[in-house]
Structures are given as structure tokens and as C-alpha cells.
Design a protein around this motif. Structure first.
Motif, PDB file in Angstrom:
ATOM      1  N   PHE A   1       0.863  -1.177   0.000  1.00  0.00           N
ATOM      2  CA  PHE A   1       0.000   0.000   0.000  1.00  0.00           C
ATOM      3  C   PHE A   1       0.899   1.226   0.000  1.00  0.00           C
ATOM      4  O   PHE A   1       1.759   1.385   0.879  1.00  0.00           O
ATOM      5  CB  PHE A   1      -0.908   0.027   1.230  1.00  0.00           C
ATOM      6  CG  PHE A   1      -1.847   1.207   1.239  1.00  0.00           C
ATOM      7  CD1 PHE A   1      -2.956   1.224   0.419  1.00  0.00           C
ATOM      8  CD2 PHE A   1      -1.606   2.305   2.052  1.00  0.00           C
ATOM      9  CE1 PHE A   1      -3.816   2.307   0.389  1.00  0.00           C
ATOM     10  CE2 PHE A   1      -2.452   3.397   2.036  1.00  0.00           C
ATOM     11  CZ  PHE A   1      -3.561   3.398   1.205  1.00  0.00           C
ATOM     12  N   ILE A   2       0.725   2.087  -0.986  1.00  0.00           N
ATOM     13  CA  ILE A   2       1.578   3.262  -1.153  1.00  0.00           C
ATOM     14  C   ILE A   2       0.771   4.512  -0.812  1.00  0.00           C
ATOM     15  O   ILE A   2      -0.295   4.748  -1.382  1.00  0.00           O
ATOM     16  CB  ILE A   2       2.113   3.375  -2.605  1.00  0.00           C
ATOM     17  CG1 ILE A   2       2.664   2.020  -3.073  1.00  0.00           C
ATOM     18  CG2 ILE A   2       3.168   4.465  -2.687  1.00  0.00           C
ATOM     19  CD1 ILE A   2       3.788   1.472  -2.222  1.00  0.00           C
ATOM     20  N   ASN A   3       1.287   5.315   0.114  1.00  0.00           N
ATOM     21  CA  ASN A   3       0.590   6.542   0.521  1.00  0.00           C
ATOM     22  C   ASN A   3       1.556   7.730   0.450  1.00  0.00           C
ATOM     23  O   ASN A   3       2.115   8.153   1.460  1.00  0.00           O
ATOM     24  CB  ASN A   3       0.031   6.395   1.930  1.00  0.00           C
ATOM     25  CG  ASN A   3      -0.924   7.532   2.285  1.00  0.00           C
ATOM     26  OD1 ASN A   3      -1.137   8.434   1.487  1.00  0.00           O
ATOM     27  ND2 ASN A   3      -1.478   7.493   3.478  1.00  0.00           N
ATOM     28  N   PRO A   4       1.720   8.300  -0.758  1.00  0.00           N
ATOM     29  CA  PRO A   4       2.618   9.443  -0.920  1.00  0.00           C
ATOM     30  C   PRO A   4       1.911  10.777  -0.667  1.00  0.00           C
ATOM     31  O   PRO A   4       2.104  11.760  -1.389  1.00  0.00           O
ATOM     32  CB  PRO A   4       3.053   9.314  -2.375  1.00  0.00           C
ATOM     33  CG  PRO A   4       1.859   8.716  -3.051  1.00  0.00           C
ATOM     34  CD  PRO A   4       1.172   7.841  -2.045  1.00  0.00           C
ATOM     35  N   THR A   5       1.059  10.797   0.349  1.00  0.00           N
ATOM     36  CA  THR A   5       0.298  12.004   0.666  1.00  0.00           C
ATOM     37  C   THR A   5       1.236  13.134   1.064  1.00  0.00           C
ATOM     38  O   THR A   5       2.244  12.918   1.748  1.00  0.00           O
ATOM     39  CB  THR A   5      -0.714  11.716   1.792  1.00  0.00           C
ATOM     40  OG1 THR A   5      -1.409  12.911   2.116  1.00  0.00           O
ATOM     41  CG2 THR A   5      -0.031  11.177   3.036  1.00  0.00           C
ATOM     42  N   LEU A   6       0.905  14.345   0.660  1.00  0.00           N
ATOM     43  CA  LEU A   6       1.725  15.509   0.990  1.00  0.00           C
ATOM     44  C   LEU A   6       1.170  16.272   2.181  1.00  0.00           C
ATOM     45  O   LEU A   6       1.867  17.103   2.768  1.00  0.00           O
ATOM     46  CB  LEU A   6       1.813  16.450  -0.220  1.00  0.00           C
ATOM     47  CG  LEU A   6       2.419  15.843  -1.490  1.00  0.00           C
ATOM     48  CD1 LEU A   6       2.510  16.900  -2.582  1.00  0.00           C
ATOM     49  CD2 LEU A   6       3.788  15.238  -1.223  1.00  0.00           C
ATOM     50  N   GLU A   7      -0.095  16.016   2.534  1.00  0.00           N
ATOM     51  CA  GLU A   7      -0.728  16.672   3.688  1.00  0.00           C
ATOM     52  C   GLU A   7      -1.746  15.706   4.275  1.00  0.00           C
ATOM     53  O   GLU A   7      -2.662  15.281   3.576  1.00  0.00           O
ATOM     54  CB  GLU A   7      -1.421  17.970   3.270  1.00  0.00           C
ATOM     55  CG  GLU A   7      -0.464  19.045   2.776  1.00  0.00           C
ATOM     56  CD  GLU A   7      -1.174  20.286   2.246  1.00  0.00           C
ATOM     57  OE1 GLU A   7      -0.644  21.388   2.442  1.00  0.00           O
ATOM     58  OE2 GLU A   7      -2.257  20.133   1.632  1.00  0.00           O
ATOM     59  N   ASP A   8      -1.566  15.353   5.531  1.00  0.00           N
ATOM     60  CA  ASP A   8      -2.513  14.424   6.141  1.00  0.00           C
ATOM     61  C   ASP A   8      -2.385  14.478   7.651  1.00  0.00           C
ATOM     62  O   ASP A   8      -1.358  14.896   8.190  1.00  0.00           O
ATOM     63  CB  ASP A   8      -2.271  12.999   5.653  1.00  0.00           C
ATOM     64  CG  ASP A   8      -3.546  12.341   5.175  1.00  0.00           C
ATOM     65  OD1 ASP A   8      -4.583  12.504   5.856  1.00  0.00           O
ATOM     66  OD2 ASP A   8      -3.516  11.689   4.122  1.00  0.00           O
ATOM     67  N   ASN A   9      -3.427  14.032   8.321  1.00  0.00           N
ATOM     68  CA  ASN A   9      -3.486  14.052   9.776  1.00  0.00           C
ATOM     69  C   ASN A   9      -3.123  12.671  10.330  1.00  0.00           C
ATOM     70  O   ASN A   9      -2.007  12.443  10.780  1.00  0.00           O
ATOM     71  CB  ASN A   9      -4.881  14.493  10.222  1.00  0.00           C
ATOM     72  CG  ASN A   9      -5.017  14.593  11.724  1.00  0.00           C
ATOM     73  OD1 ASN A   9      -4.090  14.326  12.481  1.00  0.00           O
ATOM     74  ND2 ASN A   9      -6.182  14.972  12.188  1.00  0.00           N
ATOM     75  N   PHE A  10      -4.051  11.731  10.269  1.00  0.00           N
ATOM     76  CA  PHE A  10      -3.806  10.357  10.701  1.00  0.00           C
ATOM     77  C   PHE A  10      -4.651   9.459   9.811  1.00  0.00           C
ATOM     78  O   PHE A  10      -5.733   9.028  10.194  1.00  0.00           O
ATOM     79  CB  PHE A  10      -4.178  10.176  12.182  1.00  0.00           C
ATOM     80  CG  PHE A  10      -3.671   8.892  12.781  1.00  0.00           C
ATOM     81  CD1 PHE A  10      -2.361   8.775  13.204  1.00  0.00           C
ATOM     82  CD2 PHE A  10      -4.517   7.797  12.929  1.00  0.00           C
ATOM     83  CE1 PHE A  10      -1.888   7.594  13.760  1.00  0.00           C
ATOM     84  CE2 PHE A  10      -4.066   6.608  13.480  1.00  0.00           C
ATOM     85  CZ  PHE A  10      -2.732   6.512  13.904  1.00  0.00           C
ATOM     86  N   PRO A  11      -4.184   9.211   8.580  1.00  0.00           N
ATOM     87  CA  PRO A  11      -5.018   8.540   7.568  1.00  0.00           C
ATOM     88  C   PRO A  11      -5.431   7.130   7.957  1.00  0.00           C
ATOM     89  O   PRO A  11      -4.587   6.278   8.267  1.00  0.00           O
ATOM     90  CB  PRO A  11      -4.127   8.541   6.321  1.00  0.00           C
ATOM     91  CG  PRO A  11      -2.735   8.719   6.828  1.00  0.00           C
ATOM     92  CD  PRO A  11      -2.846   9.552   8.065  1.00  0.00           C
ATOM     93  N   THR A  12      -6.728   6.875   7.916  1.00  0.00           N
ATOM     94  CA  THR A  12      -7.233   5.543   8.239  1.00  0.00           C
ATOM     95  C   THR A  12      -6.930   4.538   7.136  1.00  0.00           C
ATOM     96  O   THR A  12      -6.955   3.321   7.386  1.00  0.00           O
ATOM     97  CB  THR A  12      -8.752   5.574   8.488  1.00  0.00           C
ATOM     98  OG1 THR A  12      -9.403   6.166   7.354  1.00  0.00           O
ATOM     99  CG2 THR A  12      -9.081   6.379   9.734  1.00  0.00           C
TER     100      THR A  12
END
Length: 387
Positions: free
Chosen positions: A289-300
Motif C-alpha cells: 500500500f503506497i501513501n505518498p500524501t503531501l498533507e494528512d493528519n492520521f489517515p485511516t
């Protein structure tokens, strides 16, 4: 909100919930649910806010009725979540809260409460919020305005959001708690309660997903989001589609028709699904699972992938890394695309060895435990109020 309420109701408590006017997705709202405003009032709020820059300062009548409802219910405690989104006059609400004598819990799901405009600022590395926003480079983005509203909005927010004698701030991540403690909200007690997921639905399951999409001999890289764009890492996936060896396949879930048209052929787009069971099948079929998020809090989404036994690779973004250990994934430096690509290649066969550790890690984020922490917090606050 509803699930926290259900936890309390099982204890025998009466809980009233409230949100803006939205069309239910098949669910039936309980009699204790109160809808705030309506579509006409929200449209009026949007137009006026965009023209004047005063986001969240309209919906007077809807907010007045909400306050009257709160007075009628006379609750032991008031719990706020997101109050931005053109449906509520937060000036009126907080003016009431300051004099209500009620204990307040406010869960922050982003940074909007202590900035002059934006919910997130990490991608542009802005620190104006620490002392006073001005010349906001994001003022055209959500909650978008035609003029830069950041300086006056920061001043108004600071005036109304501070000075409440009995408010506790809750954040889903330590990262957001640290930011809140650097802002004008730093006088309030801050408690971290991580997001939780339904471990009864998010678990490893066998499915025909690989066969359906002809991916039996591929290494599947999965991304899941519900507002795909640069902030969620869509550009990284486009680059990966061009540069990774052919043994890799990329699947993105939550892709709109508009975004799907812009994706390379190598990326398999799947529309947003409301079925958690179907989503669990996709998580389970993936290798990484790839999560290259640039802005996030606590992704479920990270938690959901772990629960299905799939290792997570994420940027060091906000609170995204807080659920990941070296036993169940990797955290790569923020915006370091080359490190992301290298890590993916190195970990292409890691799922077999990490699957059990991923599922064990996910047990820390059972949603029932998270909701119970809220109940415990409520009880503590109410007990202190009575002393």
C-alpha cells in the motif's frame, strides 16, 4: 460522530448529534439527529463567503436554531468536530459556547482552527500561522475565496477560539497535537485519540480481484483516497507508472471520471466504493500500500491496509507515519520521490514476511477502543465539573 454516539447509547446515555444538511447514503438518521440548515442557506453562505472572504461567518439563522436546540437539550458536554464548510456561523456558536458554562471537547481533523484560511499548509512549508497569517498563497483553494481573507480571518478566529474556560482539544495524531500546542490554542489541554477502524470488516480476505483485472503475475501497488489530486500523491503515482518495471501494476481506488481520464493506461482506476468488504478484498490482494500524501493528519487508509496484512510505504507526512513501524512498512523522507521508488522496488516481495506483523499492528487501532477513549474523556471532564 454517529459511532461515538452509538458507543455512548450502549451504556444507556442519550446522545444528540448534528451536522450540515446532507443527503443520507442509504442510512436512516436517528430521531436524536438534528440537521443544520439546508441547501439554499449553504449556497448563500458559499457565495457570500467567496465574495467577502468571511468564510464561516454567515448561516445566521441556521446557527441560531442550532443554539436553541442545544439549549433545549441542555447537554452535559458538547463535542465539536469539523465546523468549516459553509454551513455554520462559528462566531455565533463560539460566542454562545463561551457563556454556556458547558464543557467542550473539540476534535481537530486538520489545521483550519488555527490558521487564517487553510486546512493544511505542509506542502508549501508555511509557518505564518504561528504568529498571524497574511498574503495567503492558498486563499483560492478550499475554503476558496476571491480575495485573500487570511489576515482578518486569523484575527477573528483567535478572538473567538481562545478564552473558553472549559475546553479540551483532541487530535487524532501526535503531529497535529504538536502543531496545536504551537498555536494560539496552546492554553487548552490537548489529548491524542487515534482514529480507529472496524477490524471485523478490515481483515485479510481471499477474492477474485487479481483474476478480474488480469493481475495474477503482477506486484500490485495500491493507493486509496477520495479526493485524488497532487495533495494525495497522484503525481507520484503517475511517475511510478512511467518508471517502474513492468512487473508492477498500480491500482488506485476512489478515482473520479475526470481524474481517470488523466491517468496513464498502466494505472487501473477504480471508482469510490461504499462497501468496506469490497475495499478489504482490494487491500488484501495488494502487495504494497503506497501513501505518498503531501498533507494528512492520521489517515485511516494506512490502518485499513495493515489490517488486511498489506505493508505500507508512506512519506514522512503529518501523522501518516505514526502508525507505521519497520516491521509493517517503511517511512521515506517527505517528498523524496527517488527514495519512495527505491523502497518500493526493495520491498516488492515483503508482504509474505510482514503480513502477520501488519495485522498485529492494526489491532492497536480498533475503533471500539478509540470510541471508548472518548467516553472515558467525557466521564473525566463531567466528574471534574461536578467537583
Amino acid at each position: 460522530m454517529f459511532q461515538i454516539a452509538e458507543t455512548l447509547e450502549k451504556k444507556g446515555d442519550t446522545v444528540y448529534t448534528s451536522a450540515s444538511y446532507t443527503k443520507p447514503r442509504g442510512e436512516i438518521f436517528p430521531n436524536t439527529f438534528y440537521r443544520i440548515g439546508g441547501p439554499i442557506g449553504k449556497l448563500e453562505h458559499i457565495v457570500l463567503a467567496k465574495v467577502t472572504g468571511y468564510h464561516g461567518c454567515y448561516s445566521h439563522f441556521a446557527t441560531y436554531k442550532l443554539i436553541q436546540k442545544i439549549k433545549e437539550v441542555n447537554p452535559d458536554i458538547i463535542h465539536l468536530h469539523n465546523i468549516h464548510g459553509w454551513y455554520l456561523n462559528w462566531k455565533m456558536l463560539f460566542q454562545y459556547l463561551k457563556t454556556s458554562g458547558k464543557p467542550i471537547v473539540w476534535t481537530l481533523h486538520d489545521c483550519w482552527s488555527f490558521t487564517g484560511h487553510c486546512p493544511h499548509f505542509m506542502a508549501i512549508n508555511c509557518e505564518k500561522w504561528k504568529n498571524g497569517c497574511f498574503k495567503c498563497p492558498l486563499y483560492k483553494l478550499y475554503p476558496g475565496c476571491f480575495i485573500d481573507d487570511s489576515k482578518k480571518q486569523y484575527t477573528i478566529k483567535k478572538r473567538y477560539f481562545t478564552g473558553i474556560p472549559n475546553m479540551v482539544i483532541v487530535t487524532p495524531s501526535q503531529w497535529l497535537a504538536n502543531l496545536a500546542n504551537q498555536s494560539y490554542l496552546n492554553k487548552y489541554r490537548t489529548v491524542v485519540i487515534n482514529n480507529g477502524i472496524d477490524l471485523g470488516k478490515f481483515k485479510f480476505v481471499l477474492s477474485e480481484f487479481r483474476g478480474k483485472y488480469k493481475l495474477n503475475n503482477k506486484i500490485i501497488l495500491l493507493g486509496v483516497a477520495f479526493d485524488w489530486g497532487p495533495r494525495k500523491g497522484i503525481n507520484e503515482f503517475k511517475r511510478l507508472a512511467k518508471e517502474l518495471p513492468k512487473e508492477f501494476a498500480i491500482v488506485l481506488v476512489g478515482v473520479s471520471e475526470t481524474v481517470a481520464k488523466e491517468l496513464p493506461e498502466r494505472i487501473i482506476p477504480i471508482a469510490c466504493t461504499q462497501s468496506q468488504e469490497e475495499l478489504a478484498e482490494i487491500y488484501s490482494a495488494a502487495d504494497l500500500f503506497i501513501n505518498p500524501t503531501l498533507e494528512d493528519n492520521f489517515p485511516t487508509v494506512n490502518l485499513e491496509a495493515l489490517a488486511c496484512g498489506t505493508p505500507v510505504i508512506t512519506y514522512q507526512t503529518g501523522g501518516s507515519s505514526e502508525s507505521i513501524t519497520k516491521e509493517c512498512g517503511r517511512v521515506v523522507p517527505y517528498k523524496d520521490y527517488e527514495a519512495l521508488k527505491k523502497t518500493i522496488i526493495e520491498m516488492k516481495n515483503a508482504k509474505k514476511n510482514m503480513e502477520a506483523a501488519c495485522q498485529k499492528r492494526a489491532q492497536l487501532y480498533c475503533r471500539e477502543d478509540a470510541y471508548q477513549k472518548y467516553v472515558t474523556l467525557y466521564e473525566e471532564i463531567i466528574k471534574n465539573e461536578k467537583c
